[in-house]
Design a protein around this motif. Structure first.
Motif, PDB file in Angstrom:
ATOM      1  N   GLU A   1      -8.785 -23.892   6.934  1.00  0.00           N
ATOM      2  CA  GLU A   1      -7.397 -24.381   6.981  1.00  0.00           C
ATOM      3  C   GLU A   1      -6.942 -24.916   5.631  1.00  0.00           C
ATOM      4  O   GLU A   1      -5.762 -24.808   5.278  1.00  0.00           O
ATOM      5  N   GLN A   2      -7.856 -25.484   4.861  1.00  0.00           N
ATOM      6  CA  GLN A   2      -7.489 -26.026   3.555  1.00  0.00           C
ATOM      7  C   GLN A   2      -7.284 -24.915   2.515  1.00  0.00           C
ATOM      8  O   GLN A   2      -6.462 -25.060   1.606  1.00  0.00           O
ATOM      9  N   ILE A   3      -7.994 -23.833   2.663  1.00  0.00           N
ATOM     10  CA  ILE A   3      -7.913 -22.768   1.653  1.00  0.00           C
ATOM     11  C   ILE A   3      -7.121 -21.543   2.147  1.00  0.00           C
ATOM     12  O   ILE A   3      -7.052 -20.527   1.457  1.00  0.00           O
ATOM     13  N   GLN A   4      -6.498 -21.652   3.332  1.00  0.00           N
ATOM     14  CA  GLN A   4      -5.847 -20.499   3.946  1.00  0.00           C
ATOM     15  C   GLN A   4      -4.774 -19.880   3.039  1.00  0.00           C
ATOM     16  O   GLN A   4      -4.725 -18.660   2.856  1.00  0.00           O
ATOM     17  N   VAL A   5      -3.908 -20.716   2.464  1.00  0.00           N
ATOM     18  CA  VAL A   5      -2.807 -20.210   1.634  1.00  0.00           C
ATOM     19  C   VAL A   5      -3.347 -19.471   0.417  1.00  0.00           C
ATOM     20  O   VAL A   5      -2.883 -18.372   0.070  1.00  0.00           O
ATOM     21  N   ARG A   6      -4.346 -20.027  -0.243  1.00  0.00           N
ATOM     22  CA  ARG A   6      -4.916 -19.382  -1.431  1.00  0.00           C
ATOM     23  C   ARG A   6      -5.620 -18.082  -1.083  1.00  0.00           C
ATOM     24  O   ARG A   6      -5.547 -17.091  -1.821  1.00  0.00           O
ATOM     25  N   VAL A   7      -6.314 -18.069   0.060  1.00  0.00           N
ATOM     26  CA  VAL A   7      -7.006 -16.853   0.499  1.00  0.00           C
ATOM     27  C   VAL A   7      -6.008 -15.715   0.727  1.00  0.00           C
ATOM     28  O   VAL A   7      -6.194 -14.585   0.271  1.00  0.00           O
ATOM     29  N   ILE A   8      -4.926 -16.026   1.427  1.00  0.00           N
ATOM     30  CA  ILE A   8      -3.909 -15.000   1.697  1.00  0.00           C
ATOM     31  C   ILE A   8      -3.248 -14.540   0.400  1.00  0.00           C
ATOM     32  O   ILE A   8      -2.990 -13.340   0.210  1.00  0.00           O
ATOM     33  N   ALA A   9      -2.982 -15.476  -0.511  1.00  0.00           N
ATOM     34  CA  ALA A   9      -2.347 -15.122  -1.791  1.00  0.00           C
ATOM     35  C   ALA A   9      -3.206 -14.174  -2.612  1.00  0.00           C
ATOM     36  O   ALA A   9      -2.680 -13.345  -3.366  1.00  0.00           O
ATOM     37  N   VAL A  10      -4.526 -14.274  -2.463  1.00  0.00           N
ATOM     38  CA  VAL A  10      -5.421 -13.379  -3.205  1.00  0.00           C
ATOM     39  C   VAL A  10      -5.632 -12.062  -2.459  1.00  0.00           C
ATOM     40  O   VAL A  10      -5.573 -10.970  -3.045  1.00  0.00           O
ATOM     41  N   LEU A  11      -5.885 -12.153  -1.142  1.00  0.00           N
ATOM     42  CA  LEU A  11      -6.237 -10.961  -0.370  1.00  0.00           C
ATOM     43  C   LEU A  11      -5.067 -10.003  -0.199  1.00  0.00           C
ATOM     44  O   LEU A  11      -5.256  -8.780  -0.185  1.00  0.00           O
ATOM     45  N   LEU A  12      -3.849 -10.532  -0.059  1.00  0.00           N
ATOM     46  CA  LEU A  12      -2.701  -9.671   0.220  1.00  0.00           C
ATOM     47  C   LEU A  12      -2.457  -8.647  -0.894  1.00  0.00           C
ATOM     48  O   LEU A  12      -2.443  -7.431  -0.631  1.00  0.00           O
ATOM     49  N   PRO A  13      -2.280  -9.082  -2.145  1.00  0.00           N
ATOM     50  CA  PRO A  13      -2.058  -8.073  -3.197  1.00  0.00           C
ATOM     51  C   PRO A  13      -3.306  -7.225  -3.482  1.00  0.00           C
ATOM     52  O   PRO A  13      -3.188  -6.040  -3.808  1.00  0.00           O
ATOM     53  N   LEU A  14      -4.503  -7.835  -3.351  1.00  0.00           N
ATOM     54  CA  LEU A  14      -5.733  -7.084  -3.612  1.00  0.00           C
ATOM     55  C   LEU A  14      -5.911  -5.958  -2.595  1.00  0.00           C
ATOM     56  O   LEU A  14      -6.223  -4.806  -2.965  1.00  0.00           O
ATOM     57  N   SER A  15      -5.720  -6.260  -1.303  1.00  0.00           N
ATOM     58  CA  SER A  15      -5.852  -5.247  -0.261  1.00  0.00           C
ATOM     59  C   SER A  15      -4.799  -4.157  -0.418  1.00  0.00           C
ATOM     60  O   SER A  15      -5.091  -2.964  -0.252  1.00  0.00           O
ATOM     61  N   ALA A  16      -3.568  -4.564  -0.756  1.00  0.00           N
ATOM     62  CA  ALA A  16      -2.489  -3.592  -0.930  1.00  0.00           C
ATOM     63  C   ALA A  16      -2.791  -2.658  -2.105  1.00  0.00           C
ATOM     64  O   ALA A  16      -2.572  -1.436  -2.019  1.00  0.00           O
ATOM     65  N   ALA A  17      -3.306  -3.214  -3.206  1.00  0.00           N
ATOM     66  CA  ALA A  17      -3.606  -2.387  -4.380  1.00  0.00           C
ATOM     67  C   ALA A  17      -4.722  -1.392  -4.087  1.00  0.00           C
ATOM     68  O   ALA A  17      -4.629  -0.209  -4.438  1.00  0.00           O
ATOM     69  N   ILE A  18      -5.784  -1.867  -3.414  1.00  0.00           N
ATOM     70  CA  ILE A  18      -6.896  -0.964  -3.086  1.00  0.00           C
ATOM     71  C   ILE A  18      -6.433   0.140  -2.143  1.00  0.00           C
ATOM     72  O   ILE A  18      -6.758   1.330  -2.328  1.00  0.00           O
ATOM     73  N   ALA A  19      -5.655  -0.232  -1.124  1.00  0.00           N
ATOM     74  CA  ALA A  19      -5.171   0.759  -0.160  1.00  0.00           C
ATOM     75  C   ALA A  19      -4.275   1.788  -0.836  1.00  0.00           C
ATOM     76  O   ALA A  19      -4.366   2.994  -0.553  1.00  0.00           O
ATOM     77  N   PHE A  20      -3.423   1.337  -1.742  1.00  0.00           N
ATOM     78  CA  PHE A  20      -2.511   2.256  -2.449  1.00  0.00           C
ATOM     79  C   PHE A  20      -3.294   3.241  -3.313  1.00  0.00           C
ATOM     80  O   PHE A  20      -3.034   4.450  -3.303  1.00  0.00           O
ATOM     81  N   ILE A  21      -4.265   2.736  -4.053  1.00  0.00           N
ATOM     82  CA  ILE A  21      -5.050   3.597  -4.948  1.00  0.00           C
ATOM     83  C   ILE A  21      -5.869   4.609  -4.154  1.00  0.00           C
ATOM     84  O   ILE A  21      -5.884   5.817  -4.464  1.00  0.00           O
ATOM     85  N   VAL A  22      -6.571   4.137  -3.115  1.00  0.00           N
ATOM     86  CA  VAL A  22      -7.427   5.028  -2.325  1.00  0.00           C
ATOM     87  C   VAL A  22      -6.605   6.091  -1.612  1.00  0.00           C
ATOM     88  O   VAL A  22      -6.960   7.279  -1.598  1.00  0.00           O
ATOM     89  N   SER A  23      -5.459   5.701  -1.011  1.00  0.00           N
ATOM     90  CA  SER A  23      -4.636   6.677  -0.290  1.00  0.00           C
ATOM     91  C   SER A  23      -4.094   7.742  -1.229  1.00  0.00           C
ATOM     92  O   SER A  23      -4.009   8.923  -0.867  1.00  0.00           O
ATOM     93  N   ASN A  24      -3.730   7.354  -2.456  1.00  0.00           N
ATOM     94  CA  ASN A  24      -3.254   8.341  -3.430  1.00  0.00           C
ATOM     95  C   ASN A  24      -4.370   9.274  -3.872  1.00  0.00           C
ATOM     96  O   ASN A  24      -4.162  10.495  -4.027  1.00  0.00           O
TER      97      ASN A  24
END
Length: 386
Positions: free
Chosen positions: A150-173
Motif C-alpha cells: 500500500e505504501q509503494i503502490q503508486v510508485r509501482v504502477i508508475a514504473v510498471l505501466l509505461p514499462l509493460s506498454a513499451a515491451i508489449a508495443f515492441i514485441v507486437s511489432n
C-alpha cells in the motif's frame, strides 16, 4: 384498423422486449451498486459481435450445426461480456463506489476504448494488448503480496505501466513484422457486419392478415426466459439472497459476514452477461457496427429510470410502454382514424418518423417525471437512505 393496431401492439411489445433485455442487466447493476455504467451499450455491442463470430464458425461446420448456432451464440455472448464486465469491475469500478459522477466519466471512457477496440483489433493488436495485460497485472499481483504494498503502490504502477506498454508495443511489432501480421486488416473494422438468422427463424406466423416474424417471437421468448432465470437466481439461490441482502443494507450485510466485494463482482458480471444476451437479440434485427451500443444506451437508461431504480417489475412495464408508444407513433398506426381530417392527418404524418417518435417519447417521459420523479416503483426505507 384493428389489424393495424394489433400489428402495432405486437411490434411495440417486441421493441420493448429488446429494450427490457438490454435494461435488465443495467437495472440490476444500477440498483445494487449505484454505478452509472455508460459502457453498457458497448457490452451489448460485444455480444452482437460475438454472435457474428459464432455464426461464421458454425457456417464453416455446415448443416445442421449452422441451423442452431444461435443457442451457442447466447452462451458465448453471456460468457464473453460477463468476463469483460468482471474485468471492468475489478480494475475500474471497485475503486469508484459511492462516486456516481466518477463512475459515469470512467465508464464513458471505457465505452470509447471498446468502440475503438472493435474498429482496430487485429492479430498484432491482440498480441500487444494480451502481453500488456499479462505483464502489468501479473506483476501487480506478484508485488501485491508484499506487506508494504500500500505504501509503494503508486510508485509501482508508475514504473510498471509505461514499462509493460513499451515491451508489449515492441514485441507486437516484431511479431507482426516477422509473420506479416502488420499488414493484416482489422477483424471487424468500421463497416457494419450482418448476422443471418437460422432457417427456422425466418418467415413468420400468419394470423389473419398479419404476420408475426419468428425472429421477434424468439426475442420475446428469450426475454421471458431471462426474466424467469433472474427471478429464480435472486430468490432461490444463496448468492441471490446475498445480492438482495446487500441491496437492502450493505453495512449490515457486511457485519453478518457476507462478502460484499464478491457480491459486487458477481452482480456486475451477471449484468454484463445479460447485456451480451441482449446483443444477440440486437444482432438478429439489423447490421452490427461499433456504434450499435450507442443506439440503445439512452433508451436503456430511460427504462431503468421510468421503472424505478433496481425494480425489475417497473423495468418490464417501462420497456413495454416505451416500445409500444415508439412504434405506434413512428408507424402512423392511427392514420386511418385521421383520414377524414386533413389537419389531423398532416399532424400524424409529421410525427410518423423514427426521430419524431423518439421526441414524443422523450416529451412524455419528461412530463411523467414531473409527477413521479422516482419512477413507477420508487425505492423505500433504508435503500433510499443509503
Amino acid at each position: 384498423m384493428l389489424a393495424n393496431l394489433l400489428d402495432g401492439l405486437f411490434n411495440g411489445v417486441s421493441i420493448g422486449a429488446v429494450l427490457l433485455l438490454a435494461a435488465l442487466g443495467l437495472a440490476i447493476v444500477f440498483g445494487l451498486m449505484g454505478v452509472i455504467n455508460m459502457a453498457h451499450g458497448e457490452l451489448i455491442m460485444l455480444g452482437a459481435y460475438t454472435t457474428f463470430v459464432v455464426q461464421n464458425v458454425f457456417k464453416a461446420m455446415g448443416s445442421p450445426w449452422s441451423d442452431f448456432y444461435i443457442f451457442f451464440a447466447l452462451i458465448a455472448a453471456f460468457i464473453v461480456t460477463a468476463l469483460v464486465g468482471l474485468l471492468l469491475e475489478r480494475s475500474v469500478i471497485r475503486f469508484l463506489y459511492g462516486r456516481p459522477l466518477e463512475t459515469l466519466l470512467a465508464t464513458w471512457g471505457v465505452s470509447l476504448i471498446l468502440q475503438q477496440f472493435i474498429r482496430s483489433v487485429s492479430w498484432q493488436f491482440s498480441i500487444g494488448v494480451g502481453l500488456f495485460c499479462v505483464l502489468f497485472f501479473g506483476a501487480i499481483a506478484f508485488i501485491a503480496k508484499r506487506p508494504d504494498y500500500e505504501q509503494i503502490q503508486v510508485r509501482v504502477i508508475a514504473v510498471l505501466l509505461p514499462l509493460s506498454a513499451a515491451i508489449a508495443f515492441i514485441v507486437s511489432n516484431l511479431v507482426g513484422n516477422s509473420f506479416k501480421l502488420a499488414v493484416t486488416k482489422p477483424w471487424f473494422g468500421t463497416q457494419g457486419v450482418d448476422v443471418t438468422a437460422p432457417k427456422w427463424l425466418r418467415g413468420g406466423l400468419v394470423l389473419g392478415t398479419s404476420q408475426l416474424p419468428y425472429t421477434r417471437l424468439f426475442i420475446i421468448a428469450l426475454t421471458i426466459v431471462c426474466l424467469m432465470g433472474i427471478y429464480w437466481f435472486l430468490n432461490k439461490t444463496a448468492w441471490g439472497l446475498r445480492i438482495r441482502s446487500v441491496t437492502q443494507n450493505r453495512g449490515m450485510s457486511a457485519c453478518l459476514g457476507i462478502p460484499t466485494q464478491k457480491v459486487d463482482a458477481i452482480t456486475f458480471a451477471i449484468g454484463s452477461g445479460l447485456a451480451g444476451v441482449a446483443g444477440v437479440a440486437v444482432a438478429l434485427l439489423g447490421s452490427v457496427s461499433s456504434n450499435t451500443g450507442q443506439a440503445y444506451i439512452v433508451d436503456t437508461f430511460m427504462v431503468v429510470v421510468i421503472g424505478g431504480v433496481g425494480k425489475i417489475v417497473g423495468s418490464i412495464m417501462a420497456a413495454g410502454a416505451i416500445g409500444i408508444i415508439s412504434y405506434i407513433v413512428g408507424s402512423n398506426a392511427f392514420a386511418p382514424l385521421a383520414a377524414s381530417s386533413p389537419v389531423l392527418s398532416g399532424i400524424l404524418e409529421f410525427f410518423a418518423t423514427a426521430s419524431m417518435a423518439k421526441v414524443v417519447v422523450f416529451a412524455l417521459i419528461v412530463v411523467f417525471l414531473q409527477f413521479r420523479p422516482a419512477g413507477l416503483f420508487p425505492q423505500k426505507g433504508r435503500t433510499v437512505e443509503a
